[in-house]
Motif scaffolding. Structure first.
Motif, PDB file in Angstrom:
ATOM      1  N   ALA A 157       0.561  -0.990   0.096  1.00 11.51           N
ATOM      2  CA  ALA A 157       0.339  -0.234  -0.209  1.00 11.51           C
ATOM      3  C   ALA A 157       0.440   1.468   0.332  1.00 11.51           C
ATOM      4  O   ALA A 157       0.441   2.279  -1.043  1.00 11.51           O
ATOM      5  N   LYS A 158       1.820   1.166   0.258  1.00  8.18           N
ATOM      6  CA  LYS A 158       3.224   2.676   1.156  1.00  8.18           C
ATOM      7  C   LYS A 158       3.067   2.307  -0.827  1.00  8.18           C
ATOM      8  O   LYS A 158       3.603   3.913  -1.261  1.00  8.18           O
ATOM      9  N   SER A 159       4.005   1.655  -1.145  1.00  4.65           N
ATOM     10  CA  SER A 159       4.327   1.698  -2.342  1.00  4.65           C
ATOM     11  C   SER A 159       3.775   2.359  -3.430  1.00  4.65           C
ATOM     12  O   SER A 159       3.810   2.975  -4.051  1.00  4.65           O
ATOM     13  N   LEU A 160       1.992   1.607  -3.519  1.00  5.41           N
ATOM     14  CA  LEU A 160       1.172   2.479  -4.237  1.00  5.41           C
ATOM     15  C   LEU A 160       0.917   4.142  -4.078  1.00  5.41           C
ATOM     16  O   LEU A 160       0.589   4.686  -5.519  1.00  5.41           O
ATOM     17  N   ILE A 161       1.127   4.173  -3.181  1.00  6.12           N
ATOM     18  CA  ILE A 161       0.752   5.638  -2.519  1.00  6.12           C
ATOM     19  C   ILE A 161       2.409   6.346  -3.136  1.00  6.12           C
ATOM     20  O   ILE A 161       1.631   7.550  -3.578  1.00  6.12           O
ATOM     21  N   ALA A 170      -2.481  10.675   4.115  1.00  5.81           N
ATOM     22  CA  ALA A 170      -2.186  10.158   5.892  1.00  5.81           C
ATOM     23  C   ALA A 170      -2.595   8.758   5.607  1.00  5.81           C
ATOM     24  O   ALA A 170      -4.196   8.642   5.850  1.00  5.81           O
ATOM     25  N   LEU A 171      -1.904   7.554   6.121  1.00  3.60           N
ATOM     26  CA  LEU A 171      -2.842   6.029   6.172  1.00  3.60           C
ATOM     27  C   LEU A 171      -1.554   5.819   7.836  1.00  3.60           C
ATOM     28  O   LEU A 171      -1.040   5.799   7.637  1.00  3.60           O
ATOM     29  N   PHE A 172      -2.830   5.478   8.646  1.00  5.78           N
ATOM     30  CA  PHE A 172      -2.671   5.633   9.577  1.00  5.78           C
ATOM     31  C   PHE A 172      -3.861   4.671  10.714  1.00  5.78           C
ATOM     32  O   PHE A 172      -5.109   4.601  10.465  1.00  5.78           O
ATOM     33  N   PRO A 173      -2.848   3.809  11.573  1.00  6.94           N
ATOM     34  CA  PRO A 173      -4.737   3.461  12.511  1.00  6.94           C
ATOM     35  C   PRO A 173      -5.076   4.135  13.677  1.00  6.94           C
ATOM     36  O   PRO A 173      -4.590   5.302  14.031  1.00  6.94           O
TER      37      PRO A 173
END
Length: 252
Positions: free
Chosen positions: A210-214, A239-242
């Motif tokens: 997912a971080k690579s796609l972002i 921003a992607l976070f728990p």
């Protein structure tokens, strides 16, 4: 040959006919700002197709010459995509330029209307002359801009910062832009911004992908938004976070 060399040769031909022919006059005849011409000559910016058409008309290029220039530009774009980043800023280097105003000024160098003058930058950003001078010095010390015969220009370096190593300076920079984003929700019309969010139940195994796609999305969006007639400075925060409390965190 690169596009910047091609333009320098075009300028030199005119200077041979008229020794007083300046870069400012060349920019005027090309129909671009002197700042944008500076960026082309330094090799930091590649013109869009619409701009290339305008330059072609101003330079009275034949269809064959136009195709040759297009090939030059395509080669430069290919080389740029293939080489990735030139270097990663150290934390000490990033500390010098971590202020949001530094990144805003650096991005402004890509404006189609850019003028390589401190007074113009101050007027455009609404920063004081002293602030602009300080941030330009910091950018120069970090190797992100340099002083040339054409004025200050961005260097050709494509830089990144640490993505996985905890950094107080990087955290502070993100916080600054998040505060600006929060203010924009109240002060910027909806048609001039885009702020959305979604909450998901995810598999942590897929997080690296997912971080690579972002990262890929950021690169593609940057290429799109930085083409054409560029005038405004925007910041993108993905921003992607728990959302819920976690048992433990590495202290980042």
């Amino acid at each position: 040959m690169e596009f910047s060399v091609f333009l320098k040769e075009q300028h030199e031909r005119r200077r041979l006919r008229n020794p007083q022919y300046s870069l400012r006059a060349f920019a005027r005849d090309l129909g671009v700002s002197s700042g944008r011409l500076t960026d082309y000559l330094s090799g930091n910016t590649i013109p869009s197709e619409s701009t290339l058409q305008k330059l072609s008309s101003s330079l009275a290029l034949s269809s064959l010459e136009m195709e040759s220039v297009r090939e030059l530009l395509e080669k430069q774009k290919y080389m740029s995509r293939g080489q990735g980043f030139d270097r990663q800023l150290t934390e000490e280097e990033f500390k010098q330029v971590s202020d949001w105003r530094c990144w805003s000024i650096l991005s402004l160098f890509k404006s189609s209307e850019f003028q390589p003058e401190i007074s113009w930058i101050a007027q455009k950003t609404k920063f004081s002359v002293q602030e602009v001078e300080e941030h330009i010095r910091n950018l120069e010390n970090a190797g992100l801009v340099k002083l040339t015969e054409y004025g200050y220009v961005r260097t050709n370096q494509r830089i990144t910062t640490s993505n996985e190593v905890p950094s107080q300076a990087i955290r502070q920079a993100h916080k600054q832009f998040l505060k600006i984003a929060e203010a924009a929700m109240d002060n910027v019309p909806v048609d001039k911004r885009d702020m959305t969010s979604m909450t998901m139940c995810i598999s942590l195994e897929n997080l690296p992908k997912a971080k690579s796609l972002i990262a890929e999305f950021r690169a593609k969006l940057s290429e799109l938004l930085e083409s054409g007639h560029t005038t405004e400075i925007y910041n993108l925060n993905v921003a992607l976070f728990p959302v819920l409390p976690q048992d433990s965190y590495d202290n980042e």
